[in-house]
Design an enzyme around this catalytic site. Structure first.
Site, PDB file in Angstrom:
ATOM      1  N   CYS A 163       0.842  -1.204   0.000  1.00  0.00           N
ATOM      2  CA  CYS A 163       0.000   0.000   0.000  1.00  0.00           C
ATOM      3  C   CYS A 163       0.871   1.244   0.000  1.00  0.00           C
ATOM      4  O   CYS A 163       1.976   1.241   0.538  1.00  0.00           O
ATOM      5  CB  CYS A 163      -0.875   0.059   1.250  1.00  0.00           C
ATOM      6  SG  CYS A 163      -1.888  -1.384   1.538  1.00  0.00           S
ATOM      7  N   ASP A 164       0.334   2.312  -0.565  1.00  0.00           N
ATOM      8  CA  ASP A 164       0.982   3.610  -0.448  1.00  0.00           C
ATOM      9  C   ASP A 164      -0.067   4.690  -0.663  1.00  0.00           C
ATOM     10  O   ASP A 164      -1.119   4.432  -1.249  1.00  0.00           O
ATOM     11  CB  ASP A 164       2.123   3.782  -1.448  1.00  0.00           C
ATOM     12  CG  ASP A 164       3.032   4.928  -1.043  1.00  0.00           C
ATOM     13  OD1 ASP A 164       3.805   4.757  -0.084  1.00  0.00           O
ATOM     14  OD2 ASP A 164       2.943   6.000  -1.655  1.00  0.00           O
ATOM     15  N   GLN A 165       0.251   5.873  -0.169  1.00  0.00           N
ATOM     16  CA  GLN A 165      -0.661   7.002  -0.307  1.00  0.00           C
ATOM     17  C   GLN A 165       0.149   8.257  -0.599  1.00  0.00           C
ATOM     18  O   GLN A 165       1.200   8.481   0.002  1.00  0.00           O
ATOM     19  CB  GLN A 165      -1.457   7.189   0.982  1.00  0.00           C
ATOM     20  CG  GLN A 165      -2.534   8.262   0.889  1.00  0.00           C
ATOM     21  CD  GLN A 165      -3.304   8.374   2.182  1.00  0.00           C
ATOM     22  OE1 GLN A 165      -2.738   8.690   3.219  1.00  0.00           O
ATOM     23  NE2 GLN A 165      -4.609   8.106   2.120  1.00  0.00           N
TER      24      GLN A 165
END
Length: 196
Positions: free
Chosen positions: A71-73
């Site tokens: 995941c990344d944001q």
């Protein structure tokens, strides 16, 4: 099939646990800061950077017989400007001041690696409009919340007191928290990992 979350994010772990997903959490083997700088240097847009980093994290722990979730944001505001996690309380103040009275986008990406290849990916975006914040409010918010938000892009969390920062939000609450949960649950049902 074993499910591995390539993240030590407490928020992401709680989201999966609350949804009844059984998984192991591990630290992704990616130098996130270096990779992000390289992707920015290549001129990638904020949503594409989030997707690429999520894929790198998933692939970094990919193993046979397991699905690895990366995941990344990223946070994008203005004319393609991006904000990272604040380096200090002073940096968090500056970030909140820059976002005050403006809209910005959070791009949350998720990727699943299986046997060394990306099997699935998704990017969800949300638009958040922050109200005009006084210096006094920002200082008080950081005094109370800095330890909880210091690992959060933009220097805030939407949960708890963070709700007071905003006038308007468009998009998935899960994406805002950094994990496109509903698309992930659908994929896990399609793979037979969750009951249909």
């Amino acid at each position: 099939m074993k499910l591995i979350l390539a993240s030590q994010s407490l928020t992401r772990r709680r989201m999966l646990e609350s949804a009844g997903v059984i998984f192991e959490a591990a630290t992704a083997l990616v130098d996130e800061r270096r990779e992000k700088e390289a992707l920015q240097g290549d001129g990638l847009a904020a949503h594409a950077i989030a997707k690429s980093l999520a894929e790198m994290k998933a692939l970094s722990l990919s193993e046979k017989g397991a699905l690895v979730i990366g995941c990344d944001q990223t946070l994008e505001y203005g004319d393609g400007f991006m904000l990272d996690k604040p380096h200090s309380e002073h940096d968090a103040f500056d970030q909140l001041k820059a976002l005050s009275g403006r809209s910005h986008f959070l791009h949350s990406a998720i990727a699943i690696a299986e046997n060394g290849k990306i099997a699935w990916r998704q990017v969800d975006s949300a638009r958040l409009t922050m109200r005009e914040l006084s210096d006094r409010f920002i200082k008080n918010y950081l005094e109370l919340e800095y330890e909880q938000i210091r690992h959060c892009v933009g220097g805030y969390q939407i949960e708890g007191r963070g709700a007071q920062l905003f006038d308007w939000i468009e998009g998935s609450h899960f994406a805002i928290q950094g994990l496109p949960l509903l698309p992930l649950l659908k994929y896990l049902r399609e793979r037979g990992i969750l009951l249909t």
